[in-house]
Write a protein that holds these residues in place. Sequence first.
Motif, PDB file in Angstrom:
ATOM      1  N   THR A 186       0.621  -1.088   0.053  1.00  0.00           N
ATOM      2  CA  THR A 186       0.080  -0.133   0.090  1.00  0.00           C
ATOM      3  C   THR A 186       0.940   1.449  -0.046  1.00  0.00           C
ATOM      4  O   THR A 186       2.091   1.196   0.548  1.00  0.00           O
ATOM      5  N   ILE A 187       0.524   2.244  -0.520  1.00  0.00           N
ATOM      6  CA  ILE A 187       0.988   3.599  -0.882  1.00  0.00           C
ATOM      7  C   ILE A 187       0.172   4.713  -0.081  1.00  0.00           C
ATOM      8  O   ILE A 187      -0.743   4.814  -0.720  1.00  0.00           O
ATOM      9  N   ALA A 188       0.875   5.214   0.923  1.00  0.00           N
ATOM     10  CA  ALA A 188       0.058   6.491   1.757  1.00  0.00           C
ATOM     11  C   ALA A 188       0.799   7.617   1.356  1.00  0.00           C
ATOM     12  O   ALA A 188       1.884   7.806   1.937  1.00  0.00           O
ATOM     13  N   PRO A 189       0.255   8.450   0.832  1.00  0.00           N
ATOM     14  CA  PRO A 189       1.256   9.907   0.360  1.00  0.00           C
ATOM     15  C   PRO A 189       1.347  10.782   1.435  1.00  0.00           C
ATOM     16  O   PRO A 189       1.985  11.787   1.144  1.00  0.00           O
ATOM     17  N   TYR A 190       0.593  10.581   2.802  1.00  0.00           N
ATOM     18  CA  TYR A 190       0.946  11.540   3.642  1.00  0.00           C
ATOM     19  C   TYR A 190       1.053  10.817   4.987  1.00  0.00           C
ATOM     20  O   TYR A 190       1.014   9.516   5.309  1.00  0.00           O
ATOM     21  N   VAL A 211      -1.647  -1.241  -4.135  1.00  0.00           N
ATOM     22  CA  VAL A 211      -2.891  -0.399  -3.491  1.00  0.00           C
ATOM     23  C   VAL A 211      -2.264   1.008  -3.101  1.00  0.00           C
ATOM     24  O   VAL A 211      -1.572   1.281  -2.425  1.00  0.00           O
ATOM     25  N   ILE A 212      -3.021   2.154  -3.984  1.00  0.00           N
ATOM     26  CA  ILE A 212      -2.543   3.394  -3.806  1.00  0.00           C
ATOM     27  C   ILE A 212      -3.806   4.214  -2.994  1.00  0.00           C
ATOM     28  O   ILE A 212      -4.936   4.118  -3.692  1.00  0.00           O
ATOM     29  N   TRP A 234      -0.051   8.024 -11.316  1.00  0.00           N
ATOM     30  CA  TRP A 234       0.988   7.981 -12.234  1.00  0.00           C
ATOM     31  C   TRP A 234       2.080   6.952 -11.966  1.00  0.00           C
ATOM     32  O   TRP A 234       2.465   6.215 -12.526  1.00  0.00           O
ATOM     33  N   LEU A 235       2.328   7.104 -10.370  1.00  0.00           N
ATOM     34  CA  LEU A 235       3.338   6.196 -10.075  1.00  0.00           C
ATOM     35  C   LEU A 235       3.000   4.556 -10.009  1.00  0.00           C
ATOM     36  O   LEU A 235       3.641   3.731 -10.401  1.00  0.00           O
ATOM     37  N   GLY A 236       1.729   4.724  -9.677  1.00  0.00           N
ATOM     38  CA  GLY A 236       1.200   3.236  -9.654  1.00  0.00           C
ATOM     39  C   GLY A 236       0.987   2.816 -10.903  1.00  0.00           C
ATOM     40  O   GLY A 236       1.292   1.502 -11.265  1.00  0.00           O
ATOM     41  N   TRP A 237       0.693   3.539 -11.759  1.00  0.00           N
ATOM     42  CA  TRP A 237       0.567   2.997 -13.344  1.00  0.00           C
ATOM     43  C   TRP A 237       1.703   2.685 -13.924  1.00  0.00           C
ATOM     44  O   TRP A 237       1.893   1.485 -14.742  1.00  0.00           O
ATOM     45  N   ALA A 254       5.508  -1.777 -15.421  1.00  0.00           N
ATOM     46  CA  ALA A 254       6.892  -2.250 -15.193  1.00  0.00           C
ATOM     47  C   ALA A 254       6.878  -3.700 -14.573  1.00  0.00           C
ATOM     48  O   ALA A 254       7.707  -4.498 -14.751  1.00  0.00           O
ATOM     49  N   THR A 255       5.804  -3.992 -13.959  1.00  0.00           N
ATOM     50  CA  THR A 255       5.859  -5.399 -13.168  1.00  0.00           C
ATOM     51  C   THR A 255       4.826  -6.426 -13.396  1.00  0.00           C
ATOM     52  O   THR A 255       4.804  -7.426 -13.153  1.00  0.00           O
ATOM     53  N   GLY A 256       3.620  -5.751 -14.313  1.00  0.00           N
ATOM     54  CA  GLY A 256       2.727  -6.624 -14.658  1.00  0.00           C
ATOM     55  C   GLY A 256       1.581  -6.735 -13.527  1.00  0.00           C
ATOM     56  O   GLY A 256       0.729  -7.687 -13.634  1.00  0.00           O
ATOM     57  N   LEU A 257       1.733  -6.085 -12.422  1.00  0.00           N
ATOM     58  CA  LEU A 257       0.945  -6.297 -11.135  1.00  0.00           C
ATOM     59  C   LEU A 257      -0.423  -5.529 -11.257  1.00  0.00           C
ATOM     60  O   LEU A 257      -0.472  -4.337 -11.803  1.00  0.00           O
ATOM     61  N   PRO A 258      -1.119  -6.118 -10.571  1.00  0.00           N
ATOM     62  CA  PRO A 258      -2.812  -5.370 -10.518  1.00  0.00           C
ATOM     63  C   PRO A 258      -2.678  -4.099  -9.775  1.00  0.00           C
ATOM     64  O   PRO A 258      -1.927  -4.258  -8.740  1.00  0.00           O
ATOM     65  N   LEU A 259      -3.097  -3.107 -10.146  1.00  0.00           N
ATOM     66  CA  LEU A 259      -3.266  -1.964  -9.178  1.00  0.00           C
ATOM     67  C   LEU A 259      -4.603  -1.577  -8.722  1.00  0.00           C
ATOM     68  O   LEU A 259      -5.436  -1.478  -9.447  1.00  0.00           O
ATOM     69  N   VAL A 260      -4.615  -1.301  -7.635  1.00  0.00           N
ATOM     70  CA  VAL A 260      -5.890  -0.740  -6.755  1.00  0.00           C
ATOM     71  C   VAL A 260      -5.759   0.716  -6.378  1.00  0.00           C
ATOM     72  O   VAL A 260      -4.688   1.050  -5.682  1.00  0.00           O
ATOM     73  N   ILE A 261      -6.640   1.371  -6.752  1.00  0.00           N
ATOM     74  CA  ILE A 261      -6.973   2.966  -6.228  1.00  0.00           C
ATOM     75  C   ILE A 261      -8.104   2.952  -5.183  1.00  0.00           C
ATOM     76  O   ILE A 261      -9.067   2.481  -5.402  1.00  0.00           O
ATOM     77  N   ARG A 262      -7.640   3.339  -3.899  1.00  0.00           N
ATOM     78  CA  ARG A 262      -8.634   3.587  -2.835  1.00  0.00           C
ATOM     79  C   ARG A 262      -9.145   4.882  -2.967  1.00  0.00           C
ATOM     80  O   ARG A 262      -8.416   5.837  -2.494  1.00  0.00           O
ATOM     81  N   SER A 263     -10.198   5.331  -3.151  1.00  0.00           N
ATOM     82  CA  SER A 263     -10.733   6.753  -3.421  1.00  0.00           C
ATOM     83  C   SER A 263     -11.451   7.044  -1.837  1.00  0.00           C
ATOM     84  O   SER A 263     -12.305   6.278  -1.435  1.00  0.00           O
ATOM     85  N   HIS A 264     -10.976   8.078  -1.239  1.00  0.00           N
ATOM     86  CA  HIS A 264     -11.791   8.523   0.043  1.00  0.00           C
ATOM     87  C   HIS A 264     -12.916   9.372  -0.228  1.00  0.00           C
ATOM     88  O   HIS A 264     -13.893   9.481   0.411  1.00  0.00           O
ATOM     89  N   ASN A 265     -13.053   9.924  -1.534  1.00  0.00           N
ATOM     90  CA  ASN A 265     -14.219  10.614  -2.000  1.00  0.00           C
ATOM     91  C   ASN A 265     -13.799  11.083  -3.453  1.00  0.00           C
ATOM     92  O   ASN A 265     -12.932  10.747  -3.944  1.00  0.00           O
TER      93      ASN A 265
END
Length: 379
Positions: free
Chosen positions: A11-15, A95-96, A103-106, A111-122
């Motif tokens: 998971t990637i938490a930007p803050y 998971v971002i 852009w980073l997740g994409w 590059a890795t072929g892994l699935p990407l999940v975006i978690r939207s808070h709103n």
Amino acid sequence: MESNSWKKVLTIAPYTFIPASSGGQRAVYYLDQHLGKQVDLICVSTDGNNTGEDKVPLHFKLLPLLGSGIKRYINPINFIKLKQLIKENQIEVIVIEHPYLAWLGWLLKLATGLPLVIRSHNIEALRFKALGKWWWRILADYERWAHRKASHSFFITKEDADYAVTTYGIKTERTSVITYGLEGQNTLMPQNKQKVVVNYKSTHHIPQDKTLLLFNGIFGYPPNDQALEILMDKIYPELLKLDANFHLLICGRDIPAKYQHQKTENLTVLGFVPDIEQVFQAAEIFLNPIWLGGGIKTKLVEALAGGAAAVSFQSGAIGIDPGLLEGKLKIVPDQDIKAFAQAILTARAAIYTPVPPAFLAHFDWDQIAKKAVHAIRGL
């Protein structure tokens, strides 16, 4: 649990989110805590997290690789760091939190072929549109692109998921509603809540026959500021005309100067309260006069779980099904002053009814995390 049923998740938490004080921070922290019980989880975040202030052991590995400052949102070096991390730890899903680093997740997905999940808070574009930001359309285009590039999207409310499907063109089967949850919530049975209310009123010299109302928020944020203004300048005077048998508490950080330190027989502006849990437990009716900002209003969820009845504008109650609450939540049209004041009087009848188990189950973090894991394992 069989070892082959586990997933290795990044998971990637930007803050910074530890210590978790705001609703957004708690949403990140508690989901990762509960996901970490069910999958091998590494969270990459900023270098500002203070795990020393959190007395509960982390169920995930936290790495401060993103750095700090605004540059972390555009730093291409993070791509190199995370690509190597993914390889070394045999990560299976990315998971971002929020779409800003999509852009980073994409790039990592490519590059890795892994699935990407975006978690939207709103829906971020709608939030900034409501705040009057001219660039909301640019953000909407980016947000649309982000969710379309994702393998799956988590939304915090069904309304947000439906909007993304109809407006951003995402397939319904690529969305899940992963809502905000409750952790360590002290749910009081009616008789215990009544004791807490009596003690609070006695300690603070509030007549026992006055219904205790509460509005709480962090101010300096336009949706909360406007909610406070409509409450103090319009709803409060209207309520005084209908029935003055109440006492309104206003709590929160950075209350505008014109409202600070006010105290009458019907009103106390407390400002910042270190032990806000005590006030929440004593509140008989929680007021949520918010109609801007998007997402789920976490304080409303927490107040209801604590046993209070509540009154909310319609947009402020998005993500909370009143059908789960058996009359404890009254919803009125946005900015309808008379209806809001009248609903406060009606809500008195539901103050000491039990919190429905269906509501508590819906917002249970373990159940929420299980739903997220089910979606992740399907990728």
